[in-house]
Structures are given as C-alpha cells and as structure tokens.
Design a protein around this motif. Sequence first.
Motif, mmCIF file in Angstrom:
data_model
loop_
_atom_site.group_PDB
_atom_site.id
_atom_site.type_symbol
_atom_site.label_atom_id
_atom_site.label_comp_id
_atom_site.label_asym_id
_atom_site.label_seq_id
_atom_site.Cartn_x
_atom_site.Cartn_y
_atom_site.Cartn_z
ATOM 1 N N PRO A 89 0.819 -1.219 0.000
ATOM 2 C CA PRO A 89 0.000 0.000 0.000
ATOM 3 C C PRO A 89 0.856 1.273 0.000
ATOM 4 N N THR A 90 0.254 2.340 -0.467
ATOM 5 C CA THR A 90 0.898 3.652 -0.470
ATOM 6 C C THR A 90 1.176 4.083 0.959
ATOM 7 N N LEU A 91 2.328 4.688 1.168
ATOM 8 C CA LEU A 91 2.736 5.219 2.466
ATOM 9 C C LEU A 91 2.546 6.729 2.442
ATOM 10 N N ASN A 92 1.692 7.245 3.328
ATOM 11 C CA ASN A 92 1.413 8.672 3.427
ATOM 12 C C ASN A 92 2.206 9.243 4.588
ATOM 13 N N VAL A 93 2.995 10.278 4.315
ATOM 14 C CA VAL A 93 3.831 10.881 5.356
ATOM 15 C C VAL A 93 3.763 12.402 5.261
ATOM 16 N N TYR A 94 4.220 13.043 6.322
ATOM 17 C CA TYR A 94 4.519 14.469 6.293
ATOM 18 C C TYR A 94 6.014 14.608 6.084
ATOM 19 N N LEU A 95 6.408 15.655 5.390
ATOM 20 C CA LEU A 95 7.814 15.924 5.156
ATOM 21 C C LEU A 95 8.089 17.380 5.462
ATOM 22 N N GLY A 96 9.071 17.619 6.320
ATOM 23 C CA GLY A 96 9.550 18.965 6.578
ATOM 24 C C GLY A 96 10.901 19.131 5.917
ATOM 25 N N VAL A 97 11.069 20.199 5.155
ATOM 26 C CA VAL A 97 12.353 20.472 4.506
ATOM 27 C C VAL A 97 12.741 21.923 4.739
ATOM 28 N N VAL A 98 14.042 22.138 4.746
ATOM 29 C CA VAL A 98 14.602 23.481 4.649
ATOM 30 C C VAL A 98 15.482 23.459 3.414
ATOM 31 N N VAL A 99 15.198 24.353 2.481
ATOM 32 C CA VAL A 99 16.036 24.456 1.293
ATOM 33 C C VAL A 99 16.884 25.714 1.410
ATOM 34 N N LYS A 100 18.110 25.585 0.929
ATOM 35 C CA LYS A 100 19.114 26.627 1.102
ATOM 36 C C LYS A 100 19.676 27.042 -0.255
ATOM 37 N N ARG A 101 19.817 28.358 -0.439
ATOM 38 C CA ARG A 101 20.443 28.854 -1.661
ATOM 39 C C ARG A 101 21.949 28.876 -1.443
ATOM 40 N N ALA A 102 22.655 28.249 -2.369
ATOM 41 C CA ALA A 102 24.119 28.227 -2.316
ATOM 42 C C ALA A 102 24.627 28.516 -3.724
ATOM 43 N N GLY A 103 25.913 28.400 -3.926
ATOM 44 C CA GLY A 103 26.513 28.725 -5.207
ATOM 45 C C GLY A 103 25.885 28.021 -6.381
ATOM 46 N N ARG A 104 25.439 26.788 -6.214
ATOM 47 C CA ARG A 104 24.882 26.025 -7.344
ATOM 48 C C ARG A 104 23.358 26.066 -7.398
ATOM 49 N N GLY A 105 22.767 26.980 -6.693
ATOM 50 C CA GLY A 105 21.308 27.089 -6.682
ATOM 51 C C GLY A 105 20.751 26.635 -5.348
ATOM 52 N N TRP A 106 19.519 26.184 -5.352
ATOM 53 C CA TRP A 106 18.822 25.761 -4.139
ATOM 54 C C TRP A 106 18.975 24.258 -3.940
ATOM 55 N N SER A 107 19.225 23.855 -2.684
ATOM 56 C CA SER A 107 19.351 22.442 -2.316
ATOM 57 C C SER A 107 18.706 22.226 -0.959
ATOM 58 N N ILE A 108 18.373 20.979 -0.672
ATOM 59 C CA ILE A 108 17.768 20.625 0.612
ATOM 60 C C ILE A 108 18.873 20.520 1.663
ATOM 61 N N SER A 109 18.723 21.259 2.763
ATOM 62 C CA SER A 109 19.719 21.189 3.836
ATOM 63 C C SER A 109 19.197 20.438 5.067
ATOM 64 N N HIS A 110 17.892 20.298 5.156
ATOM 65 C CA HIS A 110 17.279 19.530 6.246
ATOM 66 C C HIS A 110 16.044 18.835 5.701
ATOM 67 N N TYR A 111 15.867 17.553 6.070
ATOM 68 C CA TYR A 111 14.789 16.721 5.550
ATOM 69 C C TYR A 111 14.344 15.822 6.684
ATOM 70 N N GLN A 112 13.065 15.901 7.065
ATOM 71 C CA GLN A 112 12.576 15.053 8.139
ATOM 72 C C GLN A 112 11.180 14.547 7.820
ATOM 73 N N VAL A 113 11.044 13.227 7.812
ATOM 74 C CA VAL A 113 9.784 12.557 7.529
ATOM 75 C C VAL A 113 9.122 12.137 8.834
ATOM 76 N N SER A 114 7.803 12.244 8.889
ATOM 77 C CA SER A 114 7.045 11.651 9.986
ATOM 78 C C SER A 114 5.823 10.970 9.390
ATOM 79 N N ARG A 115 5.493 9.812 9.964
ATOM 80 C CA ARG A 115 4.326 9.060 9.477
ATOM 81 C C ARG A 115 3.047 9.728 9.909
ATOM 82 N N LEU A 116 2.049 9.639 9.055
ATOM 83 C CA LEU A 116 0.716 10.101 9.429
ATOM 84 C C LEU A 116 0.106 9.063 10.346
ATOM 85 N N GLY A 117 -0.784 9.488 11.164
ATOM 86 C CA GLY A 117 -1.432 8.448 11.941
ATOM 87 C C GLY A 117 -1.646 8.828 13.289
#
Length: 123
Positions: free
Chosen positions: A95-123
């Motif tokens: 079955p499909t897994l439904n989650v919440y995702l928190g990200v912080v994206v950061k602008r650096a020399g090569r553009g924007w990238s993810i610097s923090h990534y945290q998943v939590s399960r719904l439920g």
Amino acid sequence: MNSTTDDRAVLSRVLDRWKSAVDAHEPQQVADCFTDDAIFQGLHPYCVGRPGIAEYYASQPPGMTAVYRILESRRLSDDLVLGHLGVDFSFTDRPTLNVYLGVVVKRAGRGWSISHYQVSRLG
C-alpha cells in the motif's frame, strides 16, 4: 496563508528534481538535490551528508514513486525556505505510504538544495 508564490516556486524546483530522481530510482541524483552537510531523517536512522542519503535511497525498492503537496512554506531568510509537505510514496507490491515531510532548502553557489529533511508518518 503565509506562503508566497516565490517560496512555493523555490520549493517546487528543488522537490521536482528530488521526485524525478526518486521515481527513476537514481540514488546519487537524489543525493545531489541535497547540500553536502544535509541532515536527513527518513524512516530509518538519520544521517548527515550525501553519501548516507544516496545509501538510503539505494535501499528503496525499484518502482517506488513519490507525489508531494506543499502544505505550507515560510521564508526564513533570503537564502532559506521552510516547507511542510504531504508526500505519498507508492510501491508496486504494497500500500501507499502517506507521510509528512519537513524540509529546509538553502540557496548556495549552485542554486537551491535541501539542507534539512525530516519525515514523519501520518497516523
């Protein structure tokens, strides 16, 4: 709503690259969406940096795909955007897994990238 169109566009550009690499099962390309020192918390123990992120995504089953929805965004500074998302990870054999995702994206020399990534399960 406190999200701006620009903040959502920043998140979408980064997350579209992430989704494309996840869907194609390309772990190194997924890791390339992150900063060198990104803090990553999937559904397994956390890691810091691209090698651990690539290893995490290499362990995901082929055929896994992701669909995300930006629920909220906040501009933390000129070079940081916070995103709160809903993500549905679909599989070929379970079955499909439904989650919440928190990200912080950061602008650096090569553009924007993810610097923090945290998943939590719904439920």
